[in-house]
Design a protein around this motif. Structure first.
Motif, PDB file in Angstrom:
ATOM      1  N   ASP A   5       0.835  -1.203   0.000  1.00 52.52           N
ATOM      2  CA  ASP A   5       0.000   0.000   0.000  1.00 52.52           C
ATOM      3  C   ASP A   5       0.870   1.253   0.000  1.00 52.52           C
ATOM      4  OD1 ASP A   5      -2.296  -1.574   0.063  1.00 52.52           O
ATOM      5  OD2 ASP A   5      -2.302  -1.649   2.261  1.00 52.52           O
ATOM      6  N   SER A   8       2.013   1.758  -3.495  1.00 55.12           N
ATOM      7  CA  SER A   8       0.911   2.284  -4.302  1.00 55.12           C
ATOM      8  C   SER A   8       0.721   3.773  -4.064  1.00 55.12           C
ATOM      9  CB  SER A   8      -0.392   1.541  -3.981  1.00 55.12           C
ATOM     10  OG  SER A   8      -0.316   0.200  -4.391  1.00 55.12           O
ATOM     11  N   ASP A   9       0.807   4.196  -2.804  1.00 56.32           N
ATOM     12  CA  ASP A   9       0.648   5.615  -2.476  1.00 56.32           C
ATOM     13  C   ASP A   9       1.788   6.445  -3.054  1.00 56.32           C
ATOM     14  OD1 ASP A   9      -1.661   5.034  -1.150  1.00 56.32           O
ATOM     15  OD2 ASP A   9      -0.877   5.414   0.867  1.00 56.32           O
ATOM     16  N   SER A  12       1.444   6.630  -6.934  1.00 54.53           N
ATOM     17  CA  SER A  12       0.045   6.681  -7.384  1.00 54.53           C
ATOM     18  C   SER A  12      -0.117   7.318  -8.760  1.00 54.53           C
ATOM     19  CB  SER A  12      -0.807   7.421  -6.351  1.00 54.53           C
ATOM     20  OG  SER A  12      -0.318   8.734  -6.136  1.00 54.53           O
ATOM     21  N   ALA A  13       0.623   8.382  -9.039  1.00 55.52           N
ATOM     22  CA  ALA A  13       0.504   9.045 -10.345  1.00 55.52           C
ATOM     23  C   ALA A  13       0.998   8.124 -11.456  1.00 55.52           C
ATOM     24  CB  ALA A  13       1.281  10.361 -10.343  1.00 55.52           C
ATOM     25  N   ASP A  14       2.140   7.484 -11.230  1.00 55.75           N
ATOM     26  CA  ASP A  14       2.674   6.543 -12.217  1.00 55.75           C
ATOM     27  C   ASP A  14       1.722   5.368 -12.413  1.00 55.75           C
ATOM     28  OD1 ASP A  14       4.957   7.961 -12.755  1.00 55.75           O
ATOM     29  OD2 ASP A  14       6.249   6.802 -11.422  1.00 55.75           O
ATOM     30  N   MET A  15       1.154   4.869 -11.298  1.00 60.64           N
ATOM     31  CA  MET A  15       0.271   3.710 -11.391  1.00 60.64           C
ATOM     32  C   MET A  15      -1.014   4.057 -12.114  1.00 60.64           C
ATOM     33  SD  MET A  15       0.902   0.622 -10.561  1.00 60.64           S
ATOM     34  CE  MET A  15      -0.083  -0.466 -11.584  1.00 60.64           C
ATOM     35  N   ALA A  16      -1.498   5.281 -11.948  1.00 58.04           N
ATOM     36  CA  ALA A  16      -2.686   5.716 -12.682  1.00 58.04           C
ATOM     37  C   ALA A  16      -2.409   5.701 -14.185  1.00 58.04           C
ATOM     38  CB  ALA A  16      -3.104   7.108 -12.227  1.00 58.04           C
ATOM     39  N   ASN A  19      -2.399   2.042 -15.322  1.00 56.60           N
ATOM     40  CA  ASN A  19      -3.760   1.503 -15.428  1.00 56.60           C
ATOM     41  C   ASN A  19      -4.475   2.033 -16.667  1.00 56.60           C
ATOM     42  OD1 ASN A  19      -3.604  -0.083 -13.107  1.00 56.60           O
ATOM     43  ND2 ASN A  19      -4.248   1.583 -11.770  1.00 56.60           N
ATOM     44  N   LYS A  47      -3.015  -6.708  -6.454  1.00 57.29           N
ATOM     45  CA  LYS A  47      -2.194  -5.646  -5.869  1.00 57.29           C
ATOM     46  C   LYS A  47      -1.282  -4.954  -6.874  1.00 57.29           C
ATOM     47  CE  LYS A  47      -3.385  -5.952  -1.472  1.00 57.29           C
ATOM     48  NZ  LYS A  47      -3.983  -4.838  -0.730  1.00 57.29           N
ATOM     49  N   ARG A  48      -1.194  -5.498  -8.099  1.00 60.04           N
ATOM     50  CA  ARG A  48      -0.310  -4.917  -9.116  1.00 60.04           C
ATOM     51  C   ARG A  48       1.147  -4.849  -8.608  1.00 60.04           C
ATOM     52  NH1 ARG A  48      -4.657  -4.549 -11.976  1.00 60.04           N
ATOM     53  NH2 ARG A  48      -5.171  -2.730 -13.236  1.00 60.04           N
ATOM     54  N   LEU A  52       4.382  -2.368  -9.920  1.00 66.22           N
ATOM     55  CA  LEU A  52       4.876  -1.448  -8.896  1.00 66.22           C
ATOM     56  C   LEU A  52       6.380  -1.601  -8.700  1.00 66.22           C
ATOM     57  CD1 LEU A  52       2.054  -1.647  -6.189  1.00 66.22           C
ATOM     58  CD2 LEU A  52       2.788   0.427  -7.387  1.00 66.22           C
TER      59      LEU A  52
END
Length: 326
Positions: A5, A8-9, A12-16, A19, A47-48, A52
């Motif tokens: 988590d 992910s936090d 978050s911008a990269d993960m968006a 996705n 959880k990707r 990540l």
């Protein structure tokens, strides 16, 4: 906060962006079943972790471009493709706590959509323009397939030992973890010793992760493992807990393992008996010690990298992977 988590936090911008790219590239103008099947698995709450790892490796070593997003999506597509194929091979009915794609649609759809995602992954990695990245991910894809084929021949053979088991899980699981972290370092133009440390971290983390998964099959909750407890036993997979128990088996126990694993003659109460034998030989505790050893190797590798908040999260992640069976 759990390290996954926290990753992910922090990303978050990269993960968006990852996705969004996944949704765009899993689309098909001519075959609507492709995004249907893919979305069922991709959007099932995974959880990707692998993408990540790619993003973290790149950012940790100073990368400021956007190709890491393509590589993270590539890694997730490869992972999803292998899951679709695995569920067909294993005749599985649950994945991430939901019915599998082959159960909801059919085996043909799962295999062909998996093939499509492999093709998409290669399109994405080519777009980075890095032959080295292509080489790493192509080798990982071949190694994954090789590990799965090796498992077919080794899984129900009581002669399978821990060395063969390690070869299997290094292929089917650790290869993609190692590639995910390694390509992050490569795309960042990192020093070779740092790229090697990232690869070693991914390899050791992947091995620890799979050992723990195999332990959870004999006592983890369905919520944690996303499948039914005892599935590996029912599918006659000779994973590390059983390998350790077989190595210490009495003649009577070996006869039991021959019947339920090699011959596939499973009866009511056999899973309970198997778990009793595992407990008698302390096989789960022995597996946990192995997992802890691999987690320590992962931490040593990542802690050799330059100081960075993401490095600390990756180090905690190695502990967290094993804590699932604390």
């Amino acid at each position: 906060m759990a390290p996954q988590d926290a990753l992910s936090d922090a990303l978050s911008a990269d993960m968006a962006a990852v996705n969004a790219l996944i949704r765009a590239r899993m689309a098909s103008e001519h075959a609507p079943r492709i995004p249907e099947v893919t979305a069922h698995l991709v959007e099932a709450g995974g959880k990707r972790l692998r993408p990540l790892l790619t993003l973290a490796a790149a950012r940790m070593l100073g990368y400021g471009g956007q190709d890491h997003v393509k590589l993270a999506a590539t890694v997730e597509f490869i992972h999803t493709a292998t899951l679709l194929h695995d569920d067909v091979v294993d005749e599985s009915q649950r994945r991430r706590g939901r019915p599998t794609a082959n159960l909801l649609w059919d085996n043909k759809s799962s295999v062909l959509v998996g093939d499509y995602l492999f093709a998409r992954s290669f399109q994405l990695m080519v777009e980075t323009g890095s032959l080295r990245v292509l080489d790493i991910l192509a080798n990982a894809s071949a190694t994954i397939a090789e590990g799965e084929v090796l498992q077919l021949t080794a899984a129900q053979d009581l002669k399978t030992d821990e060395a063969i088991y390690l070869q299997v899980i290094r292929g089917k699981t650790a290869a993609l973890f190692a590639a995910a972290t390694e390509v992050g370092g490569v795309i960042a133009g990192a020093d070779e010793r740092h790229v090697t440390a990232l690869r070693d971290y991914g390899d050791a983390l992947g091995i620890a992760f799979q050992i723990v998964d195999d332990m959870l099959d004999y006592g983890g909750s369905a919520t944690v493992i996303g499948k039914n407890t005892g599935d590996d036993f029912r599918e006659r997979k000779l994973t590390l807990p059983l390998i350790k128990a077989v190595a210490r088996a009495t003649a009577e126990e070996r006869s039991f393992w021959t019947r339920v694993i090699e011959k596939g003659d499973q009866q009511e109460g056999d899973l309970a008996q198997a778990m009793a034998i595992l407990a008698r030989h302390d096989a789960i505790s022995a597996c946990r010690l192995d997992a802890l050893g691999w987690a320590a190797k992962a931490k040593a590798a990542v802690n050799s990298l330059p100081e960075h908040p993401l490095r600390d999260i990756l180090s905690r992640l190695a502990d967290f992977v094993v804590s699932r069976v604390a």
